[in-house]
Enzyme design. Structure first.
Site, PDB file in Angstrom:
ATOM      1  N   ASN A   8       3.909   1.879  -5.326  1.00 32.52           N
ATOM      2  CA  ASN A   8       3.814   2.966  -4.758  1.00 32.52           C
ATOM      3  C   ASN A   8       2.866   2.960  -3.658  1.00 32.52           C
ATOM      4  OD1 ASN A   8       2.956   5.574  -3.826  1.00 32.52           O
ATOM      5  ND2 ASN A   8       1.580   6.950  -5.905  1.00 32.52           N
ATOM      6  N   TRP A   9       3.720   2.575  -2.874  1.00 34.94           N
ATOM      7  CA  TRP A   9       2.812   2.133  -1.635  1.00 34.94           C
ATOM      8  C   TRP A   9       1.571   2.854  -0.898  1.00 34.94           C
ATOM      9  CZ3 TRP A   9       5.364  -2.026   2.427  1.00 34.94           C
ATOM     10  CH2 TRP A   9       5.674  -2.749   1.635  1.00 34.94           C
ATOM     11  N   LYS A  10       1.640   4.538  -1.268  1.00 36.39           N
ATOM     12  CA  LYS A  10       1.745   5.879  -0.830  1.00 36.39           C
ATOM     13  C   LYS A  10       1.628   5.819   0.840  1.00 36.39           C
ATOM     14  CE  LYS A  10      -1.234   5.741  -5.017  1.00 36.39           C
ATOM     15  NZ  LYS A  10      -2.419   6.271  -5.825  1.00 36.39           N
ATOM     16  N   HIS A  95       4.507  13.378  -7.839  1.00 37.94           N
ATOM     17  CA  HIS A  95       3.103  12.177  -8.156  1.00 37.94           C
ATOM     18  C   HIS A  95       1.901  12.851  -7.984  1.00 37.94           C
ATOM     19  CE1 HIS A  95       0.152   9.539  -7.569  1.00 37.94           C
ATOM     20  NE2 HIS A  95       0.681   8.421  -7.922  1.00 37.94           N
ATOM     21  N   GLU A  97      -0.833  12.852  -6.844  1.00 34.83           N
ATOM     22  CA  GLU A  97      -1.151  13.070  -5.375  1.00 34.83           C
ATOM     23  C   GLU A  97       0.294  14.198  -5.177  1.00 34.83           C
ATOM     24  OE1 GLU A  97      -1.257   9.344  -4.568  1.00 34.83           O
ATOM     25  OE2 GLU A  97      -2.632   9.175  -5.271  1.00 34.83           O
ATOM     26  N   GLU A 165       0.541   8.650 -15.765  1.00 36.70           N
ATOM     27  CA  GLU A 165      -0.736   8.386 -14.895  1.00 36.70           C
ATOM     28  C   GLU A 165      -1.800   8.837 -15.334  1.00 36.70           C
ATOM     29  OE1 GLU A 165       0.742   6.227 -11.736  1.00 36.70           O
ATOM     30  OE2 GLU A 165       1.204   7.909 -11.279  1.00 36.70           O
ATOM     31  N   GLY A 171      -6.402   4.857  -8.468  1.00 34.34           N
ATOM     32  CA  GLY A 171      -7.283   5.210  -7.209  1.00 34.34           C
ATOM     33  C   GLY A 171      -8.527   4.546  -7.359  1.00 34.34           C
ATOM     34  N   SER A 212      -5.003   2.292 -11.830  1.00 33.30           N
ATOM     35  CA  SER A 212      -5.479   0.988 -11.827  1.00 33.30           C
ATOM     36  C   SER A 212      -4.899  -0.345 -12.436  1.00 33.30           C
ATOM     37  CB  SER A 212      -6.714   1.728 -12.401  1.00 33.30           C
ATOM     38  OG  SER A 212      -7.502   1.766 -11.583  1.00 33.30           O
ATOM     39  N   GLY A 233      -0.554   1.273  -7.569  1.00 29.38           N
ATOM     40  CA  GLY A 233      -0.960   1.770  -6.605  1.00 29.38           C
ATOM     41  C   GLY A 233      -1.467   0.717  -5.467  1.00 29.38           C
TER      42      GLY A 233
HETATM   43  P1  PGA Z   1      -2.993   2.908  -8.072  1.00 23.96           P
HETATM   44  O1  PGA Z   1      -2.388   3.976  -8.080  1.00 23.96           O
HETATM   45  O2  PGA Z   1      -2.835   1.940  -8.950  1.00 23.96           O
HETATM   46  O3  PGA Z   1      -4.351   2.097  -6.979  1.00 23.96           O
HETATM   47  O4  PGA Z   1      -4.220   3.469  -9.288  1.00 23.96           O
HETATM   48  C1  PGA Z   1      -1.672   4.178  -9.432  1.00 23.96           C
HETATM   49  C2  PGA Z   1      -0.963   5.781  -9.094  1.00 23.96           C
HETATM   50  O5  PGA Z   1      -1.342   6.996  -7.971  1.00 23.96           O
HETATM   51  O6  PGA Z   1       0.484   5.462  -8.776  1.00 23.96           O
END
Ligand code: PGA
Length: 253
Positions: A8-10, A95, A97, A165, A171, A212, A233
């Site tokens: 997931n590149w956000k 997600h 976020e 998650e 993050g 993470s 992420g």
């Molecule tokens: P992260 O994010 O691996 O940077 O903790 C995971 C995610 O939000 O999908």
């Protein structure tokens, strides 16, 4: 069954050229792996051009979101059918976020339905903000799962993936890394919830762990948490680190 590893590149990277270079580098590693299906989810704007170079099954593209309707007057939204026209196979829905921006269980449910009815696979994210000693987080996750599957028939289960998650482990500002045991506890709960809803076939729905994940811990989550894949992420933006995650997953049969 192949491990499903989703990047997931956000909202990264800022430049299209950079997105292309990273995708091609990841793809180069991913195409060599027999036991892993890699899905990279870049920002929408890059999907059109990346889809021209993402042929084949081992390394495909996914989206980070989609709207509830196939088309219409919805300024700024992207429909599952548009994604389908680019051969996008997977869509992350709900997600944390996005939920933090106001996406409710109800909206998540509608998005899931529109994604799977377009023939795409929904990767539905669930997870708690914090762990309370009374275990209320388990009830919350159970409710998120139950809501996500409302209206989904047994026949449609093949288009569903669940990603657990824990928000506190996601993050740069994560409170702490989750342990494989933390993830295992919730895998068991999700399996139980799904089997109550669908019986034996509920066990066939793939579970992912996210939060993470990096090259050092990927293998542990895959071996100890009863998950069939990972949602990655930050580490998925670095082709070398993500490549190492993919390779460690490939070594596990
Ligand atoms: P992260 O994010 O691996 O940077 O903790 C995971 C995610 O939000 O999908």
């Amino acid at each position: 069954m192949k491990k499903l590893i989703v990047g997931n590149w956000k909202m990264y990277p800022i430049r299209a050229k950079d997105a292309h270079e990273r995708f091609l580098a990841i793809r180069k590693t991913a195409l060599k792996l027999r036991n892993v299906q890699t899905v990279v989810c870049p920002p929408f704007v890059y999907l059109g051009s990346l889809s021209k170079v993402a042929k084949g099954h081992r390394c495909t593209l996914g989206a980070q979101n989609a709207w509830t309707e196939p088309e219409g007057a919805y300024t700024g939204e992207v429909s599952p059918l548009m994604l389908k026209s680019l051969d996008i196979g997977h869509v992350i829905i709900g997600h944390s976020e996005r939920r933090a921006l106001g996406e409710t269980d109800e909206l998540v449910r509608k998005k899931i339905l529109s994604v799977i009815r377009a023939g795409l696979t929904a990767i539905v994210c669930v997870g708690e903000r914090e762990r309370d000693p009374d275990g209320n987080y388990l009830k919350l996750i159970g409710a998120q799962v139950t809501s996500a599957f409302q209206g989904i028939s047994k026949k449609e289960l093949g288009n569903m993936v669940i990603a657990y998650e824990p928000i506190w482990a996601i993050g740069k500002n994560a409170l702490r890394a989750a342990s494989p045991d933390d993830a295992l506890e919730v895998s068991i709960l999700i399996r139980k919830t799904l089997s109550e809803l669908y019986g034996q076939v509920g066990f066939g729905i793939p579970l992912l762990y996210g939060g993470s994940v990096d090259a050092l811990n990927a293998k542990d989550f895959l071996m100890k948490s009863q998950v069939q894949g990972l949602l990655v992420g930050r580490a998925s933006l670095d082709p070398e680190v993500f490549g190492a995650v993919l390779q460690s997953a490939d070594k596990l049969k």
